[in-house]
Scaffold this motif. Sequence first.
Motif, PDB file in Angstrom:
ATOM      1  N   UNK A 103     -12.838 -22.323  -0.212  1.00  0.00           N
ATOM      2  CA  UNK A 103     -13.974 -21.462   0.126  1.00  0.00           C
ATOM      3  C   UNK A 103     -13.543 -20.011   0.219  1.00  0.00           C
ATOM      4  N   UNK A 104     -12.400 -19.776   0.846  1.00  0.00           N
ATOM      5  CA  UNK A 104     -11.892 -18.417   0.995  1.00  0.00           C
ATOM      6  C   UNK A 104     -11.645 -17.770  -0.363  1.00  0.00           C
ATOM      7  N   UNK A 105     -11.102 -18.507  -1.299  1.00  0.00           N
ATOM      8  CA  UNK A 105     -10.830 -17.952  -2.624  1.00  0.00           C
ATOM      9  C   UNK A 105     -12.123 -17.638  -3.370  1.00  0.00           C
ATOM     10  N   UNK A 106     -13.137 -18.489  -3.210  1.00  0.00           N
ATOM     11  CA  UNK A 106     -14.433 -18.207  -3.822  1.00  0.00           C
ATOM     12  C   UNK A 106     -14.981 -16.877  -3.298  1.00  0.00           C
ATOM     13  N   UNK A 107     -14.914 -16.690  -1.999  1.00  0.00           N
ATOM     14  CA  UNK A 107     -15.420 -15.468  -1.382  1.00  0.00           C
ATOM     15  C   UNK A 107     -14.569 -14.257  -1.748  1.00  0.00           C
ATOM     16  N   UNK A 108     -13.265 -14.460  -1.853  1.00  0.00           N
ATOM     17  CA  UNK A 108     -12.373 -13.350  -2.204  1.00  0.00           C
ATOM     18  C   UNK A 108     -12.650 -12.843  -3.612  1.00  0.00           C
ATOM     19  N   UNK A 109     -13.003 -13.728  -4.529  1.00  0.00           N
ATOM     20  CA  UNK A 109     -13.336 -13.287  -5.884  1.00  0.00           C
ATOM     21  C   UNK A 109     -14.580 -12.397  -5.860  1.00  0.00           C
ATOM     22  N   UNK A 110     -15.592 -12.792  -5.122  1.00  0.00           N
ATOM     23  CA  UNK A 110     -16.793 -11.974  -5.026  1.00  0.00           C
ATOM     24  C   UNK A 110     -16.487 -10.640  -4.343  1.00  0.00           C
ATOM     25  N   UNK A 111     -15.580 -10.664  -3.389  1.00  0.00           N
ATOM     26  CA  UNK A 111     -15.251  -9.454  -2.629  1.00  0.00           C
ATOM     27  C   UNK A 111     -14.661  -8.357  -3.507  1.00  0.00           C
ATOM     28  N   UNK A 112     -14.173  -8.705  -4.700  1.00  0.00           N
ATOM     29  CA  UNK A 112     -13.642  -7.691  -5.602  1.00  0.00           C
ATOM     30  C   UNK A 112     -14.714  -6.694  -6.025  1.00  0.00           C
ATOM     31  N   UNK A 119     -14.700  -5.901   2.940  1.00  0.00           N
ATOM     32  CA  UNK A 119     -14.174  -5.534   4.262  1.00  0.00           C
ATOM     33  C   UNK A 119     -13.866  -6.784   5.085  1.00  0.00           C
ATOM     34  N   UNK A 120     -14.749  -7.776   5.025  1.00  0.00           N
ATOM     35  CA  UNK A 120     -14.533  -9.017   5.782  1.00  0.00           C
ATOM     36  C   UNK A 120     -13.322  -9.776   5.267  1.00  0.00           C
ATOM     37  N   UNK A 121     -13.181  -9.850   3.945  1.00  0.00           N
ATOM     38  CA  UNK A 121     -12.035 -10.547   3.346  1.00  0.00           C
ATOM     39  C   UNK A 121     -10.746  -9.800   3.670  1.00  0.00           C
TER      40      UNK A 121
END
Length: 199
Positions: A103-112, A119-121
């Motif tokens: 889940x974290x990696x999915x969100x980290x990709x969007x955070x790019x 900011x959250x990531x």
Amino acid sequence: MPRLIDHDERDRQIGEAAIRVLAADGLAALSVRKVADEAGIATASLRRAFPTQEALRRFCVGRIRDDVAGRIAALRGEGRPLVLRLLSELLPLDDARRRELAAQLQLAMLALTDRDLGDSVAELHDAVRTVCVSALQELKRTGGMSPDADLPREAARLHALLDGLALQLLSTRPADLAGVAEAMLEHHIDALSGGAARA
């Protein structure tokens, strides 16, 4: 008489459901309706708590951070054994932690490309670095690391090792690599003291 809502329990259910959705179906599936169905709560109730997908995504990042922090805070002991348990909490060595990392990696990709989520990531990334620093400070305190060691440099190396091991564990069957990953982590920690400190 209306039933009182246990907000902490509701947030736990929502967080666990959102992480399951992300890990199983990816970011595109992270909708209020899908998470509500997964959590077994009314869509309208979830939408009141998280009126936008952005709010739900930020909640997911914060939930991962808080869950990991809670597990770490519950650890007891000192020295090398405590450090190894603490660092192992950052590796996907069981199904729950595998889901968290996926889940974290999915969100980290969007955070790019999403500044607010970025900011959250970034805060989550900084929290991992803080754990690395705390682990090394504990090693120093208990004689498992040279007092002259460059703590920021060693924390950066440890963080990079954890990130690499976590990705390898996620991309293969856990049984194939879990023991190897734990052995590599032990080797790294022991190398900081020349392999002498095992207290």
